[in-house]
Design a protein around this motif. Structure first.
Motif, PDB file in Angstrom:
ATOM      1  N   PHE A  48       0.812  -1.222   0.000  1.00 35.99           N
ATOM      2  CA  PHE A  48       0.000   0.000   0.000  1.00 35.99           C
ATOM      3  C   PHE A  48       0.850   1.279   0.000  1.00 35.99           C
ATOM      4  N   ASP A  49       1.882   1.331   0.820  1.00 41.15           N
ATOM      5  CA  ASP A  49       2.661   2.565   0.971  1.00 41.15           C
ATOM      6  C   ASP A  49       3.334   3.006  -0.323  1.00 41.15           C
ATOM      7  N   SER A  50       3.764   2.049  -1.148  1.00 37.01           N
ATOM      8  CA  SER A  50       4.445   2.428  -2.395  1.00 37.01           C
ATOM      9  C   SER A  50       3.483   2.566  -3.582  1.00 37.01           C
ATOM     10  N   VAL A  51       2.344   1.874  -3.518  1.00 34.15           N
ATOM     11  CA  VAL A  51       1.397   1.900  -4.639  1.00 34.15           C
ATOM     12  C   VAL A  51       0.384   3.036  -4.517  1.00 34.15           C
ATOM     13  N   SER A  52      -0.068   3.321  -3.305  1.00 37.35           N
ATOM     14  CA  SER A  52      -1.134   4.325  -3.137  1.00 37.35           C
ATOM     15  C   SER A  52      -0.780   5.727  -3.655  1.00 37.35           C
ATOM     16  N   PRO A  53       0.476   6.206  -3.525  1.00 34.39           N
ATOM     17  CA  PRO A  53       0.774   7.550  -4.057  1.00 34.39           C
ATOM     18  C   PRO A  53       0.562   7.671  -5.567  1.00 34.39           C
ATOM     19  N   LYS A  54       0.620   6.554  -6.283  1.00 33.21           N
ATOM     20  CA  LYS A  54       0.429   6.577  -7.736  1.00 33.21           C
ATOM     21  C   LYS A  54      -1.030   6.345  -8.136  1.00 33.21           C
ATOM     22  N   SER A  55      -1.855   5.957  -7.180  1.00 33.62           N
ATOM     23  CA  SER A  55      -3.205   5.485  -7.485  1.00 33.62           C
ATOM     24  C   SER A  55      -4.230   6.613  -7.532  1.00 33.62           C
ATOM     25  N   ALA A  56      -5.163   6.493  -8.476  1.00 36.56           N
ATOM     26  CA  ALA A  56      -6.328   7.378  -8.483  1.00 36.56           C
ATOM     27  C   ALA A  56      -7.344   6.855  -7.469  1.00 36.56           C
ATOM     28  N   TYR A  57      -7.513   5.524  -7.459  1.00 38.60           N
ATOM     29  CA  TYR A  57      -8.404   4.846  -6.516  1.00 38.60           C
ATOM     30  C   TYR A  57      -7.691   3.598  -6.001  1.00 38.60           C
ATOM     31  N   ILE A  58      -7.933   3.280  -4.723  1.00 45.09           N
ATOM     32  CA  ILE A  58      -7.333   2.067  -4.159  1.00 45.09           C
ATOM     33  C   ILE A  58      -8.175   1.562  -2.994  1.00 45.09           C
ATOM     34  N   THR A  59      -8.283   0.240  -2.861  1.00 40.84           N
ATOM     35  CA  THR A  59      -8.979  -0.332  -1.711  1.00 40.84           C
ATOM     36  C   THR A  59      -7.984  -0.564  -0.577  1.00 40.84           C
ATOM     37  N   PRO A  60      -8.374  -0.245   0.656  1.00 42.01           N
ATOM     38  CA  PRO A  60      -7.504  -0.542   1.792  1.00 42.01           C
ATOM     39  C   PRO A  60      -7.655  -2.000   2.217  1.00 42.01           C
ATOM     40  N   VAL A  61      -6.694  -2.479   2.995  1.00 39.73           N
ATOM     41  CA  VAL A  61      -6.792  -3.801   3.638  1.00 39.73           C
ATOM     42  C   VAL A  61      -6.355  -3.618   5.084  1.00 39.73           C
ATOM     43  N   PRO A  62      -7.241  -3.911   6.042  1.00 37.09           N
ATOM     44  CA  PRO A  62      -8.639  -4.335   5.857  1.00 37.09           C
ATOM     45  C   PRO A  62      -9.555  -3.148   5.542  1.00 37.09           C
ATOM     46  N   GLY A  63     -10.824  -3.444   5.308  1.00 38.17           N
ATOM     47  CA  GLY A  63     -11.817  -2.389   5.104  1.00 38.17           C
ATOM     48  C   GLY A  63     -12.135  -2.071   3.661  1.00 38.17           C
ATOM     49  N   GLY A  64     -11.650  -2.914   2.740  1.00 44.58           N
ATOM     50  CA  GLY A  64     -11.927  -2.683   1.327  1.00 44.58           C
ATOM     51  C   GLY A  64     -12.877  -3.719   0.765  1.00 44.58           C
ATOM     52  N   VAL A  65     -12.304  -4.740   0.137  1.00 46.58           N
ATOM     53  CA  VAL A  65     -13.101  -5.784  -0.514  1.00 46.58           C
ATOM     54  C   VAL A  65     -13.814  -6.688   0.490  1.00 46.58           C
ATOM     55  N   GLY A  66     -13.164  -6.976   1.616  1.00 49.51           N
ATOM     56  CA  GLY A  66     -13.715  -7.912   2.600  1.00 49.51           C
ATOM     57  C   GLY A  66     -15.145  -7.626   3.038  1.00 49.51           C
ATOM     58  N   PRO A  67     -15.425  -6.420   3.537  1.00 54.20           N
ATOM     59  CA  PRO A  67     -16.801  -6.112   3.961  1.00 54.20           C
ATOM     60  C   PRO A  67     -17.814  -6.212   2.826  1.00 54.20           C
ATOM     61  N   MET A  68     -17.379  -5.919   1.603  1.00 53.52           N
ATOM     62  CA  MET A  68     -18.276  -5.983   0.447  1.00 53.52           C
ATOM     63  C   MET A  68     -18.703  -7.411   0.148  1.00 53.52           C
ATOM     64  N   THR A  69     -17.814  -8.373   0.402  1.00 53.57           N
ATOM     65  CA  THR A  69     -18.126  -9.775   0.136  1.00 53.57           C
ATOM     66  C   THR A  69     -19.330 -10.222   0.956  1.00 53.57           C
ATOM     67  N   ILE A  70     -19.343  -9.869   2.239  1.00 52.44           N
ATOM     68  CA  ILE A  70     -20.458 -10.258   3.104  1.00 52.44           C
ATOM     69  C   ILE A  70     -21.735  -9.536   2.697  1.00 52.44           C
ATOM     70  N   ALA A  71     -21.622  -8.265   2.353  1.00 53.71           N
ATOM     71  CA  ALA A  71     -22.806  -7.495   1.932  1.00 53.71           C
ATOM     72  C   ALA A  71     -23.441  -8.093   0.676  1.00 53.71           C
ATOM     73  N   MET A  72     -22.599  -8.548  -0.257  1.00 54.93           N
ATOM     74  CA  MET A  72     -23.135  -9.097  -1.504  1.00 54.93           C
ATOM     75  C   MET A  72     -23.708 -10.490  -1.305  1.00 54.93           C
ATOM     76  N   LEU A  73     -23.242 -11.211  -0.300  1.00 58.25           N
ATOM     77  CA  LEU A  73     -23.869 -12.482   0.059  1.00 58.25           C
ATOM     78  C   LEU A  73     -25.300 -12.218   0.538  1.00 58.25           C
ATOM     79  N   MET A  74     -25.467 -11.141   1.300  1.00 52.62           N
ATOM     80  CA  MET A  74     -26.820 -10.737   1.730  1.00 52.62           C
ATOM     81  C   MET A  74     -27.671 -10.362   0.515  1.00 52.62           C
TER      82      MET A  74
END
Length: 291
Positions: free
Chosen positions: A254-280
């Motif tokens: 994250f520390d080296s990639v995020s400065p170049k990114s327009a958008y980025i998901t954090p870990v934790p708190g990115g894709v993980g919570p979405m997985t459970i929501a989409m199961l619902m």
């Protein structure tokens, strides 16, 4: 750089699902019902299933948890699946993976009724998804699409590199992003552990979905300015400075990639919570289709 906040987005989604559940109860007197089968006492699996049960309570679903011991036979597990398949009150169910080594995972997944397969792993649902027909989309790719849409990330005509080819994330993600949909119409390259000169592909990518399972594999020198990063990985990395003795790391440094990114998901708190929501979301869809 914009953080694609899966925690907030999943909370918004759950509120929307809860509203839909209230309407469903009023209109057809039916409460969505999700069941889960957990075999053994794998720590991570127990944590995931517990989070899914809590999510059911939050959105107003009924939930059933079937806990079976590690030594459960394949025959007994298939019997439990048959019971859920034929139970009219159960709208959808999942068999938590991984399973103990003496059980044939593929045989188990094949036994699930495709109409109740809210994980989206059954070949019938995979085939329908590939043909762009109504189906249950695997929850993690479904969640990624939802994040991209809600943050208005432009995908049409973009070059997407998916690192990883699992049937749970990599393969479905590559298919979905090439289809005619809001978060789609992209040109997709699938890379994996045998890909030569991977850096050449990632440096040309507008969007990278990292689902390889190797912590901090994707580094800043492998991406271009303005890239969108979806980090699917989550691994416990030993860290004596932390109270628990470890930290959670994604597949992206994250520390080296995020400065170049327009958008980025954090870990934790990115894709993980979405997985459970989409199961619902899939369970709600299963209930609505029956109503």
């Amino acid at each position: 750089m914009v953080l694609l906040d899966g925690k907030k987005t999943s909370a918004d989604l759950k509120l929307e699902i809860a509203e839909s559940v209230k309407k469903l109860k009023n209109q057809v007197k039916k409460t969505p019902h999700l069941a889960a089968i957990l075999v053994g006492n794998d720590g991570a699996s127990m944590t995931y299933v517990s989070a899914k049960v809590k999510a059911c309570e939050l959105v107003g679903f009924n939930s059933t948890l079937i806990e079976l011991p590690e030594e459960t036979t394949e025959e007994k597990l298939l019997e439990e699946i048959h019971n859920l398949n034929t139970n009219k009150d159960i709208d959808g169910f999942i068999v938590q993976l991984p399973l103990p080594k003496h059980i044939d995972e593929q045989k188990v997944l094949m036994a699930v009724d495709p109409d109740k397969d809210v994980d989206g792993f059954h070949p019938t649902n995979v085939g329908r998804m590939t043909l762009d027909l109504p189906s249950f989309i695997p929850a993690t790719p479904f969640g990624i699409l939802e994040l991209l849409e809600r943050y208005n990330v432009e995908t049409s005509g973009k070059h997407v590199v998916v690192i990883g080819r699992s049937h749970i994330v990599g393969r479905p993600m590559s298919i979905l992003m090439s289809q005619k949909r809001n978060a789609g119409n992209a040109t997709v390259t699938v890379a994996h552990s045998r890909t030569k000169n991977l850096k050449e592909f990632t440096l040309n990518a507008d969007i990278i979905v990292a689902a390889l399972g190797i912590p901090e594999f994707l580094t800043g020198d492998m991406v271009k300015e303005g890239v969108t990063i979806i980090d699917v990985g989550i691994t416990r990395v030993k860290d004596e400075t932390k109270k628990r003795g470890y930290r959670l790391a994604g597949d992206v440094h994250f520390d080296s990639v995020s400065p170049k990114s327009a958008y980025i998901t954090p870990v934790p708190g990115g894709v993980g919570p979405m997985t459970i929501a989409m199961l619902m979301k899939n369970t709600l869809l299963a209930c609505e289709r029956k109503s």
